[in-house]
Each structure stands twice: as C-alpha cells, then as structure tokens.
Write an enzyme that holds these catalytic residues in place. Structure first.
Site, short mmCIF file in Angstrom:
data_model
loop_
_atom_site.label_atom_id
_atom_site.label_comp_id
_atom_site.label_asym_id
_atom_site.label_seq_id
_atom_site.Cartn_x
_atom_site.Cartn_y
_atom_site.Cartn_z
N LYS A 77 91.28 162.01 35.40
CA LYS A 77 92.26 161.04 34.88
C LYS A 77 92.07 159.55 35.71
O LYS A 77 92.05 158.42 35.31
CB LYS A 77 93.43 161.19 34.47
CG LYS A 77 94.61 160.31 33.88
CD LYS A 77 96.17 160.64 33.87
CE LYS A 77 96.50 160.41 35.24
NZ LYS A 77 98.01 160.70 35.33
N ASP B 94 96.31 160.42 29.77
CA ASP B 94 97.86 160.72 30.10
C ASP B 94 98.73 161.44 29.42
O ASP B 94 98.37 161.75 28.20
CB ASP B 94 98.04 159.69 30.95
CG ASP B 94 98.83 158.60 30.09
OD1 ASP B 94 98.57 158.82 28.72
OD2 ASP B 94 99.31 157.70 30.29
#
Length: 391
Positions: A259, A277
């Site tokens: 991420k 997320d």
C-alpha cells in the site's frame, strides 16, 4: 391173424372203406404237404418283408439325395426350436436397454451439475465477478464500475493525495506514519520532523528519543520511530540516500508494504498503482466489485476492472468518497451522488436532509486534511487544515 383182420376191416369198410382210407392217407399227405408248404411260405413272407427294408436301406445308401433332404428336414424341424429361444432372448434384450434408458437421466444430471458448479466456483474470480445480487455479468460489472469512477471524478475533480510532501522521501515517511491515524494528524506532525531531519542521512543519524517525542501525536510513536529511522538507514546504505522507484525495492524498506509503495509510486513517480486502505476495501465490497478481504486479492480483482492508467486516480476517488460520504458506520446514502449505481444503497441514512449532516470536510463546509493543499482544491472551495495546536 387178428392184425390182418383189423387192417382188412379198415380197408374194407362199408362203401369202399379201402378207398376212404387211401383218401384219408392222401388227404393226410396233402395236409402235411400243405403244412410244410405253409412253413416254407412263412419264411418267404418274412424274407419278402425284409427285402423291401433292405432295399430301402440300399436305396438310401446308394442314393445320396435321399440323405440330404433328410438332413434339410432335420434342421427345419430344429430351426423353430432355435428361433423360439432367440425370440425369448430378444425380449429380455429389448427390456435390458429400456432399463438403462430410464436410468440415463440420472448420470446425465450428475455430469452436467459439476460443470455448472465449476463454471459458477471459478470461481474465486467467478464469485468476485458475479457477486451482484441480481446476477450481474462481468461486462455489466465492468461498465458499472467504470461509470462509478467517472461519476466520482466529477464529484472530486481536485482529488489528490491527502498527505503533505515535497519529495519522495517526505512522502514515504509520511505514509509510514499514517498507519493507525488520520492524514490530518500526520500533516500536522511532519513539518517539525522534516524541519529537523530534512534528508535520509539526517534521520538515519537521529536520536531515537528525540524522534519519538516529535512523533508522539501520531500514536504508536516508538514503533514508528524505529521504522522511519530504519528505512532512512536502508536508503543511505542500499540506495545512496535516494528513494527507489521500483515496487520490489520499496517493499524491502522497514515499515513499507504494498500500500505504501503504491502511494509513493503513483504520487511521487507517476507510476500507476492501487492503494488498498481501509476506505478502499470497504467501498469496493459495498459496490460488489469484489468479495475478497485480502488487500492483495482486492488489488488484483479491482485492477482487472480498469485500465492501468486509471489506477492512481481511481484510488483517490474511492478514498475521498469513503472519507466524506460513504462512511464506515453510517453512510450518507441520501446525499450520495452514485446512489443509483450502489447495490448497498439503504444501509445508511436515506433522508436527504439528515444525510447532509453526515458529510465531512469540504462537503460539509469544513477544512480538509492538508495544511498545504493543491491550488485546484482551494479553487473548488476547499479549505486548508489548521496546523497542530491551532484549534
């Protein structure tokens, strides 16, 4: 003399007794002759009876044609006997195929069912693609997903990363610090950090206790201090103090996962990436883009619905919508611009007036998360966030 008289008397009977005696003798002789002749005639009759039988046998032996018809007649007599069992066997033979024909539908169903089952399990992808309650096809899912992205692009034309940064180093450090806290809190904390440690070399040689004191407002400050100092040392030792622009290199840095790597690649290097997320995960499942829960699988499933060039902006649109309208606990369904395209419509407040009260940031007339937002955001009516301690 008496014997002679007796014989004479016999011969001289009344009315020519002698003749009678001779006749008797003659008759007796004739009778004997006829008896012997009869006896001789009897065997001749038997011989005659035997002769035709022998003749017939001889004729049968000499004449081959006589045996052949007999042989033909014999099978002719046996043929019906053979036909009868064959006919009896034919009857069960007809019944035997009829039995499997009745049982045939059962095996056919068993063969078709698994094929249909494998065609719906592919799968993981099949379940992911056809997750819509109405049995949405993949083509329809792709069209709906891209239409949602286009609608969100009109709602958030100024969407951007909500972390303040000036270079890749500041972005990677700010992204690591954003774990378990808000971007606003990170933006209010990093100015003091970068003012004291502007380069990887400076942060790598920093005193951990001093860094911990600066990072205390972000939460988990001890663990985050180890991460940012560790990744600064790795940048100095392995990459000459420069942030690498490859995914495989970024994920080797302490505290950097996929991420964080995609945030850096997409916003600091202009390389497309999907940022999965908590907001992104929540919304793509509500929209039935995928049923996956693992971030890597979500990234792959959603990435397959869009061209690669859309990945970075798509991440911004989804995250912005999740922070402002489609909240985790109480989404503002009545104020959602993509409500007609959302399968989860109705999970939140549907009354328009009540839904407006649930909006956040610029949608509710409040400041955003960045202290130094892009000019496009300010031009669209957005407001900069206040610095730390400014109230």
């Amino acid at each position: 003399m008496s014997a002679e008289r007796d014989s004479a008397v016999g011969e001289q009977g009344s009315d020519g007794g002698r003749k009678t005696a001779g006749a008797a003798r003659t008759a007796a002789a004739g009778t004997g002759a006829s008896a012997s002749a009869a006896k001789k005639a009897a065997p001749s009759k038997k011989a005659a009876a035997r002769k035709p039988a022998a003749a017939k046998k001889a004729a049968a032996e000499k004449t081959p044609g006589a045996t052949k018809p007999a042989a033909k007649k014999a099978p002719a007599k046996k043929t019906p006997a053979k036909k009868t069992p064959s006919a009896k066997k034919a009857a069960p033979a007809k019944k035997t195929p009829s039995a499997p024909l009745r049982k045939a539908p059962a095996p056919r169903k068993q063969v078709v069912a698994p094929k249909k089952a494998t065609a719906s399990v592919p799968a993981a992808p099949a379940k992911t693609v056809a997750a819509h309650p109405q049995g949405e096809s993949r083509t329809a899912l792709v069209r709906r997903a891209r239409r949602i992205n286009r609608e969100l692009a009109e709602v958030y034309p100024y969407a951007h990363p909500e972390l303040d940064f000036e270079n890749p180093f500041q972005l990677v450090v700010a992204t690591v610090l954003s774990a378990q806290t808000t971007d606003l809190r990170v933006n209010q904390t990093t100015p003091a950090l970068f003012a004291k440690y502007p380069t990887p070399e400076d942060l790598a040689a920093a005193n951990p206790e001093e860094v911990e004191e600066i990072l205390r407002p972000t939460g988990f400050f001890r663990a985050k201090t180890k991460s940012v100092i560790g990744l600064s040392k790795a940048l100095v030792e392995q990459f000459g103090g420069e942030v690498p622009g490859r995914l495989e290199d970024l994920v080797k840095l302490p505290g950097v996962g996929r991420k964080t790597a995609f945030v850096v690649l997409g916003n600091a290097f202009g390389r497309p990436g999907i940022t999965v997320d908590t907001h992104f995960q929540r919304l793509v499942r509500r929209w039935k883009w995928t049923d996956e829960t693992d971030p890597d699988k979500i990234e792959a499933a959603v990435g397959a619905l869009f061209p690669k060039s859309d990945w970075t902006d798509l991440s911004h649109h989804v995250i912005w919508h999740g922070r402002r309208i489609c909240h985790a606990r109480k989404p503002a369904c009545g104020a959602c611009p993509i409500a007609p395209l959302c399968p989860a419509y109705g999970e939140g407040e549907t009354d328009p007036e009540k839904a407006k009260k649930l909006l956040k940031y610029e949608k509710a007339g409040q400041p955003g998360q960045r202290l130094r937002p892009p000019q496009a955001y300010l031009d669209a009516g957005g407001r900069a966030a206040p610095p730390l301690g400014a109230g």
